[in-house]
Design a protein around this motif. Sequence first.
Motif, PDB file in Angstrom:
ATOM      1  N   MET A  56       0.678  -1.211  -0.110  1.00  0.00           N
ATOM      2  CA  MET A  56       0.167  -0.061  -0.004  1.00  0.00           C
ATOM      3  C   MET A  56       0.844   1.084   0.095  1.00  0.00           C
ATOM      4  O   MET A  56       0.308   2.164  -0.513  1.00  0.00           O
ATOM      5  N   TRP A  57       2.089   1.136   0.624  1.00  0.00           N
ATOM      6  CA  TRP A  57       2.964   2.157   0.962  1.00  0.00           C
ATOM      7  C   TRP A  57       3.461   2.872  -0.717  1.00  0.00           C
ATOM      8  O   TRP A  57       3.463   4.005  -0.830  1.00  0.00           O
ATOM      9  N   PRO A  58       3.810   1.902  -1.295  1.00  0.00           N
ATOM     10  CA  PRO A  58       4.347   2.227  -2.572  1.00  0.00           C
ATOM     11  C   PRO A  58       3.369   3.125  -3.657  1.00  0.00           C
ATOM     12  O   PRO A  58       3.447   3.854  -4.242  1.00  0.00           O
ATOM     13  N   VAL A  59       2.080   2.478  -3.396  1.00  0.00           N
ATOM     14  CA  VAL A  59       1.189   3.159  -4.381  1.00  0.00           C
ATOM     15  C   VAL A  59       0.664   4.459  -3.666  1.00  0.00           C
ATOM     16  O   VAL A  59       0.582   5.499  -4.489  1.00  0.00           O
ATOM     17  N   LEU A  60       0.938   4.690  -2.603  1.00  0.00           N
ATOM     18  CA  LEU A  60       0.667   6.075  -1.813  1.00  0.00           C
ATOM     19  C   LEU A  60       1.610   6.816  -2.363  1.00  0.00           C
ATOM     20  O   LEU A  60       1.381   8.127  -2.718  1.00  0.00           O
ATOM     21  N   TRP A  61       2.924   6.553  -2.157  1.00  0.00           N
ATOM     22  CA  TRP A  61       4.056   7.335  -2.622  1.00  0.00           C
ATOM     23  C   TRP A  61       4.035   7.838  -4.207  1.00  0.00           C
ATOM     24  O   TRP A  61       4.234   8.821  -4.436  1.00  0.00           O
ATOM     25  N   THR A  62       3.639   6.735  -4.740  1.00  0.00           N
ATOM     26  CA  THR A  62       3.472   7.038  -6.187  1.00  0.00           C
ATOM     27  C   THR A  62       2.398   8.112  -6.567  1.00  0.00           C
ATOM     28  O   THR A  62       2.671   8.950  -7.364  1.00  0.00           O
ATOM     29  N   ALA A  63       1.464   8.064  -5.677  1.00  0.00           N
ATOM     30  CA  ALA A  63       0.243   8.960  -5.956  1.00  0.00           C
ATOM     31  C   ALA A  63       0.717  10.382  -5.591  1.00  0.00           C
ATOM     32  O   ALA A  63       0.282  11.488  -6.315  1.00  0.00           O
ATOM     33  N   VAL A  64       1.285  10.490  -4.401  1.00  0.00           N
ATOM     34  CA  VAL A  64       1.695  11.575  -3.920  1.00  0.00           C
ATOM     35  C   VAL A  64       2.770  12.399  -4.712  1.00  0.00           C
ATOM     36  O   VAL A  64       2.898  13.607  -5.316  1.00  0.00           O
ATOM     37  N   ARG A  65       3.870  11.445  -5.279  1.00  0.00           N
ATOM     38  CA  ARG A  65       4.753  11.909  -6.359  1.00  0.00           C
ATOM     39  C   ARG A  65       4.069  12.524  -7.641  1.00  0.00           C
ATOM     40  O   ARG A  65       4.539  13.265  -8.212  1.00  0.00           O
ATOM     41  N   THR A  66       3.141  11.978  -8.199  1.00  0.00           N
ATOM     42  CA  THR A  66       2.505  12.062  -9.374  1.00  0.00           C
ATOM     43  C   THR A  66       1.662  13.345  -9.357  1.00  0.00           C
ATOM     44  O   THR A  66       1.760  14.209 -10.250  1.00  0.00           O
ATOM     45  N   TYR A  67       0.951  13.523  -8.165  1.00  0.00           N
ATOM     46  CA  TYR A  67       0.038  14.684  -8.085  1.00  0.00           C
ATOM     47  C   TYR A  67       0.464  15.612  -7.053  1.00  0.00           C
ATOM     48  O   TYR A  67      -0.104  16.732  -6.780  1.00  0.00           O
ATOM     49  N   ALA A  68       1.893  15.821  -6.811  1.00  0.00           N
ATOM     50  CA  ALA A  68       2.442  16.688  -5.996  1.00  0.00           C
ATOM     51  C   ALA A  68       2.239  18.103  -6.311  1.00  0.00           C
ATOM     52  O   ALA A  68       1.960  19.113  -5.886  1.00  0.00           O
ATOM     53  N   PRO A  69       2.528  18.377  -7.885  1.00  0.00           N
ATOM     54  CA  PRO A  69       2.144  19.870  -8.289  1.00  0.00           C
ATOM     55  C   PRO A  69       0.798  20.314  -8.251  1.00  0.00           C
ATOM     56  O   PRO A  69       0.674  21.438  -7.755  1.00  0.00           O
ATOM     57  N   TYR A  70      -0.103  19.360  -8.195  1.00  0.00           N
ATOM     58  CA  TYR A  70      -1.408  19.871  -7.966  1.00  0.00           C
ATOM     59  C   TYR A  70      -1.903  20.157  -6.528  1.00  0.00           C
ATOM     60  O   TYR A  70      -2.797  20.830  -6.391  1.00  0.00           O
ATOM     61  N   VAL A  71      -1.127  19.400  -5.722  1.00  0.00           N
ATOM     62  CA  VAL A  71      -1.518  19.894  -4.292  1.00  0.00           C
ATOM     63  C   VAL A  71      -0.533  20.958  -3.688  1.00  0.00           C
ATOM     64  O   VAL A  71      -1.195  21.580  -2.883  1.00  0.00           O
ATOM     65  N   THR A  72       0.620  21.318  -4.099  1.00  0.00           N
ATOM     66  CA  THR A  72       1.241  22.155  -3.366  1.00  0.00           C
ATOM     67  C   THR A  72       1.146  23.659  -4.034  1.00  0.00           C
ATOM     68  O   THR A  72       1.578  24.436  -3.187  1.00  0.00           O
ATOM     69  N   PHE A  73       0.740  23.598  -5.335  1.00  0.00           N
ATOM     70  CA  PHE A  73       0.514  25.048  -5.664  1.00  0.00           C
ATOM     71  C   PHE A  73      -0.598  25.781  -5.086  1.00  0.00           C
ATOM     72  O   PHE A  73      -0.576  26.700  -4.835  1.00  0.00           O
ATOM     73  N   PRO A  74      -1.750  24.896  -4.761  1.00  0.00           N
ATOM     74  CA  PRO A  74      -2.835  25.641  -4.074  1.00  0.00           C
ATOM     75  C   PRO A  74      -2.318  25.896  -2.700  1.00  0.00           C
ATOM     76  O   PRO A  74      -2.914  27.013  -1.881  1.00  0.00           O
TER      77      PRO A  74
END
Length: 92
Positions: free
Chosen positions: A1-19
């Motif tokens: 489960m952790w690898p899937v979570l880290w992959t999702a965080v790494r993939t969507y990081a720009p969409y989360v950090t900008f706001p």
Amino acid sequence: MWPVLWTAVRTYAPYVTFPVAFVVGAVGYHLEWFIRGKEPQPVEEEKSISERREDRKLDELLGKDHTQVVSLKDKLEFAPKAVLNRNRPEKN
């Protein structure tokens, strides 16, 4: 489960950090103006260097008498010799 979570965080990081960065910046900006308390005073524009030079030259011209000029004969006596003729012997 952790690898899937880290992959999702790494993939969507720009969409989360900008706001998040936008909200933090806006809050900090308004907080700074709240602490300062007053509106900023408009800054007077400084004259550019070329404008100051033109003003100085105009002031110098106002103080001179333009009818009194140096004659051309006086100017030619003090003119430096050409660089190429410097080593040539003078003709008498």
